[in-house]
Scaffold this motif. Structure first.
Motif, PDB file in Angstrom:
ATOM      1  N   GLY B 129       0.810  -1.219   0.000  1.00  0.00           N
ATOM      2  CA  GLY B 129       0.000   0.000   0.000  1.00  0.00           C
ATOM      3  C   GLY B 129       0.841   1.266   0.000  1.00  0.00           C
ATOM      4  O   GLY B 129       0.446   2.287  -0.554  1.00  0.00           O
ATOM      5  N   GLN B 130       2.013   1.222   0.639  1.00  0.00           N
ATOM      6  CA  GLN B 130       2.895   2.382   0.644  1.00  0.00           C
ATOM      7  C   GLN B 130       3.402   2.684  -0.764  1.00  0.00           C
ATOM      8  O   GLN B 130       3.488   3.835  -1.169  1.00  0.00           O
ATOM      9  CB  GLN B 130       4.081   2.121   1.579  1.00  0.00           C
ATOM     10  N   ALA B 133       0.537   4.160  -2.643  1.00  0.00           N
ATOM     11  CA  ALA B 133       0.282   5.545  -2.237  1.00  0.00           C
ATOM     12  C   ALA B 133       1.315   6.480  -2.857  1.00  0.00           C
ATOM     13  O   ALA B 133       0.993   7.593  -3.276  1.00  0.00           O
ATOM     14  CB  ALA B 133       0.310   5.660  -0.718  1.00  0.00           C
ATOM     15  N   GLY B 134       2.556   6.024  -2.934  1.00  0.00           N
ATOM     16  CA  GLY B 134       3.603   6.823  -3.567  1.00  0.00           C
ATOM     17  C   GLY B 134       3.307   7.068  -5.038  1.00  0.00           C
ATOM     18  O   GLY B 134       3.370   8.200  -5.525  1.00  0.00           O
ATOM     19  N   LEU B 139       4.391  10.113  -7.948  1.00  0.00           N
ATOM     20  CA  LEU B 139       5.838   9.870  -7.945  1.00  0.00           C
ATOM     21  C   LEU B 139       6.181   8.835  -9.017  1.00  0.00           C
ATOM     22  O   LEU B 139       5.392   7.932  -9.287  1.00  0.00           O
ATOM     23  CB  LEU B 139       6.284   9.353  -6.574  1.00  0.00           C
ATOM     24  N   GLN B 143      11.582   8.254  -7.569  1.00  0.00           N
ATOM     25  CA  GLN B 143      11.126   9.098  -6.458  1.00  0.00           C
ATOM     26  C   GLN B 143      10.434   8.267  -5.380  1.00  0.00           C
ATOM     27  O   GLN B 143      10.648   8.478  -4.185  1.00  0.00           O
ATOM     28  CB  GLN B 143      10.149  10.159  -6.978  1.00  0.00           C
ATOM     29  N   TYR B 147      11.921   8.408  -1.682  1.00  0.00           N
ATOM     30  CA  TYR B 147      11.221   9.186  -0.649  1.00  0.00           C
ATOM     31  C   TYR B 147      10.275   8.352   0.203  1.00  0.00           C
ATOM     32  O   TYR B 147       9.922   8.759   1.304  1.00  0.00           O
ATOM     33  CB  TYR B 147      10.440  10.339  -1.291  1.00  0.00           C
ATOM     34  N   VAL B 148       9.834   7.211  -0.319  1.00  0.00           N
ATOM     35  CA  VAL B 148       8.847   6.429   0.428  1.00  0.00           C
ATOM     36  C   VAL B 148       9.435   5.111   0.948  1.00  0.00           C
ATOM     37  O   VAL B 148       9.427   4.856   2.155  1.00  0.00           O
ATOM     38  CB  VAL B 148       7.591   6.144  -0.441  1.00  0.00           C
ATOM     39  N   PRO B 151      13.726   5.157   2.707  1.00  0.00           N
ATOM     40  CA  PRO B 151      13.889   5.721   4.060  1.00  0.00           C
ATOM     41  C   PRO B 151      13.293   4.817   5.134  1.00  0.00           C
ATOM     42  O   PRO B 151      13.870   4.639   6.208  1.00  0.00           O
ATOM     43  CB  PRO B 151      13.123   7.049   3.981  1.00  0.00           C
ATOM     44  N   GLN B 152      12.134   4.219   4.833  1.00  0.00           N
ATOM     45  CA  GLN B 152      11.492   3.332   5.811  1.00  0.00           C
ATOM     46  C   GLN B 152      12.257   2.025   5.944  1.00  0.00           C
ATOM     47  O   GLN B 152      12.414   1.483   7.044  1.00  0.00           O
ATOM     48  CB  GLN B 152      10.051   3.030   5.399  1.00  0.00           C
ATOM     49  N   ARG B 155      15.409   2.599   7.902  1.00  0.00           N
ATOM     50  CA  ARG B 155      15.102   2.818   9.307  1.00  0.00           C
ATOM     51  C   ARG B 155      14.716   1.513  10.007  1.00  0.00           C
ATOM     52  O   ARG B 155      15.180   1.240  11.111  1.00  0.00           O
ATOM     53  CB  ARG B 155      13.959   3.812   9.390  1.00  0.00           C
ATOM     54  N   ILE B 228       9.052   2.555  14.347  1.00  0.00           N
ATOM     55  CA  ILE B 228       8.053   3.518  13.877  1.00  0.00           C
ATOM     56  C   ILE B 228       6.682   3.127  14.403  1.00  0.00           C
ATOM     57  O   ILE B 228       6.291   1.964  14.348  1.00  0.00           O
ATOM     58  CB  ILE B 228       8.012   3.563  12.337  1.00  0.00           C
ATOM     59  N   VAL B 229       5.972   4.104  14.928  1.00  0.00           N
ATOM     60  CA  VAL B 229       4.606   3.846  15.388  1.00  0.00           C
ATOM     61  C   VAL B 229       3.714   3.750  14.163  1.00  0.00           C
ATOM     62  O   VAL B 229       3.703   4.643  13.328  1.00  0.00           O
ATOM     63  CB  VAL B 229       4.106   4.999  16.282  1.00  0.00           C
ATOM     64  N   ARG B 230       2.982   2.665  14.036  1.00  0.00           N
ATOM     65  CA  ARG B 230       2.084   2.533  12.884  1.00  0.00           C
ATOM     66  C   ARG B 230       0.661   2.749  13.309  1.00  0.00           C
ATOM     67  O   ARG B 230       0.247   2.276  14.317  1.00  0.00           O
ATOM     68  CB  ARG B 230       2.226   1.154  12.254  1.00  0.00           C
TER      69      ARG B 230
END
Lengths: 245, 230
Positions: B129-130, B133-134, B139, B143, B147-148, B151-152, B155, B228-230
């Motif tokens: 889904g991410q 959404a990007g 995008l 990109q 950017y989506v 980075p995640q 992390r 990360i809080v989801r």
């Protein structure tokens, strides 16, 4: 003017499983169309074909005069003008709310950071979340996250909006805050295609209802007609199960 | 039994051990981590792509590197690199490649194989889904990844990446086979010169332990904080 036009869409997940069977419909500018049907009927898949998140094997899709299926079409450019809201919000969890709203504006539309930020704050105010600009999505409730997601789509100045079960993942008490924003949007003349089980919303806001079953569009009629006298036995059965007893 | 030990050898050689030896060890660790992470991310993206042929090539590279002992790879690259350089540059004779350059290239290439597996897992851990959404906000692939997804992924994988770096920090000591003066190499040289082997090796062990243990405790705390809080 036609905003979204689907002509004879066929999609197979594999040679033996066809998810969309010869689906055709047209959505005029300013129209609100609700797509409903039992789970697995292909509603979500259909709505995702409109901005080519799902590919199709046969048929034609035209959005705002631009062919989605033409291989020469600049898909990112087209998608930038088609707002999409997902069942599970899909905000970017590593970015603050304000940055979620600025990413597309800056990277895709080429707006300056300050211009994007101003637009983002205006849109947050509109969905009633001005105070949360500097928070991360994980710090917000489901209803708030979905309103941010709507704002994220709106800052791109979309020509139409797609909603894929926008309230299905929400706690019951948060459904109305999201539906209120959507109702307001419809009132302003936004073209909307909404996959939802919220029949109250459909009755009140939708111009038309598309009922799907087994990958086919079974009914495609004005909302009042659909609720008062559904034609197909499958729609009758569906409504009897989903409407409040 | 320890009455014969004389640790003055350590204090007399501290500046050599740290300024010569540890500086190289940390430099090699840093370069191989950054280089390996960049190259590894590229390899991971190729493996997950639908390009023709390249994913298989990338997979073969990763499997090969992970199947060979590091010492062997250090030797192999050290002896092969001059000929590869000759071939690439079209020179008439093998190119001279120093032990230092060779070790940096070796560790970067070797770590890239491990980091690519870490990044592959990281990229795959990002929900579909991410990605949608990007794309939905317009995008393009590059990109959307920068950017989506990345980075995640980075992390999410940060603790594992740091743990791999701690292992790498220890593994850099294998450059002794090329006679490079890293921290352990420096300690060995002093130990042999002064005939104080037990003292120097005990000291070197203590230094490696303190650095690695402290770093891994730091990673544990980081892990608790960055979720990360989801």
């Amino acid at each position: 003017m036609e905003m979204i036009s689907l002509r004879n869409i066929d999609k197979w997940y594999n040679p033996s499983f066809q998810v969309l069977k010869n689906c055709s419909t047209t959505i005029e500018k300013g129209e609100v169309v609700v797509v409903c049907g039992p789970s697995g009927s292909g509603k979500s898949t259909l709505i995702k074909t409109v901005n080519a998140l799902e590919s199709i094997q046969a048929g034609d899709i035209v959005v705002n005069g631009i062919s989605v299926t033409d291989s020469g079409t600049n898909l990112p450019k087209l998608r930038a003008r088609v707002g999409m809201v997902f069942q599970h919000f899909e905000l970017f969890p590593h970015l603050k709310v304000i940055d979620n709203l600025c990413l597309g504006q800056v990277k895709v539309l080429g707006r300056s950071r300050s211009e994007a930020s101003e637009k983002a704050r205006k849109m947050l105010e509109r969905v009633g979340l001005s105070a949360h600009a500097e928070k991360f999505p994980g710090q917000l409730s489901g209803g708030q996250q979905q309103r941010v997601a709507i704002a994220r789509a709106l800052v791109m100045d979309p020509v139409c909006m797609l909603f894929d079960e926008p309230t299905s993942a929400l706690d019951p008490e948060m459904v109305s805050e999201v539906l209120d924003v959507m109702t307001e949007l419809a009132g302003e003349g936004m073209t909307m295609m909404v996959v939802t089980h919220e029949m109250g919303f459909a009755r009140k806001v939708a111009n038309r209802v598309i009922f799907m079953d087994g990958g086919e569009i079974v009914e495609d009629r004005p909302a009042e007609d659909f609720f008062q006298s559904p034609e197909s036995p499958r729609a009758v059965q569906f409504l009897s199960k989903i409407l409040p007893h | 039994m320890f009455s014969n030990l004389d640790f003055s050898v350590v204090s007399n050689s501290l500046s050599y051990l740290f300024f010569e030896g540890m500086t190289f060890t940390l430099m090699l660790t840093a370069i191989a981590t950054v280089g390996g992470l960049l190259l590894g991310t590229l390899i991971a993206m190729i493996r997950l792509s639908s390009l023709p042929v390249l994913p298989q090539v990338a997979a073969a590279y990763v499997n090969l590197m992970r199947a060979l002992p590091l010492v062997l790879v250090i030797f192999l690259i050290y002896f092969l690199l001059p000929y590869v350089g000759q071939w690439v540059m079209g020179a008439s004779r093998p190119i001279a490649v120093g032990a230092l350059t060779s070790s940096i290239i070796t560790f970067t290439l070797f770590e890239a194989a491990y980091f690519s597996e870490i990044m592959r897992a990281g990229i795959q851990s990002i929900p579909r889904g991410q990605v949608e959404a990007g794309y939905a906000i317009g995008l393009n692939y590059r990109q959307m990844m920068s950017y989506v997804v990345l980075p995640q992924a980075l992390r999410n994988m940060l603790p594992v990446i740091f743990m791999q770096t701690i292992v790498l920090f220890q593994d850099t000591s294998l450059v002794y086979v090329l006679s490079i003066t890293d921290f352990l190499g420096a300690a060995s040289k002093v130990a042999q010169r002064d005939g104080r082997l037990p003292e120097m090796y005990m000291f070197a062990a203590a230094v490696y332990f303190i650095i690695s243990f402290t770093a891994s405790r730091f990673v544990q705390r980081l892990q608790a904080r960055t979720a990360i809080v989801r």
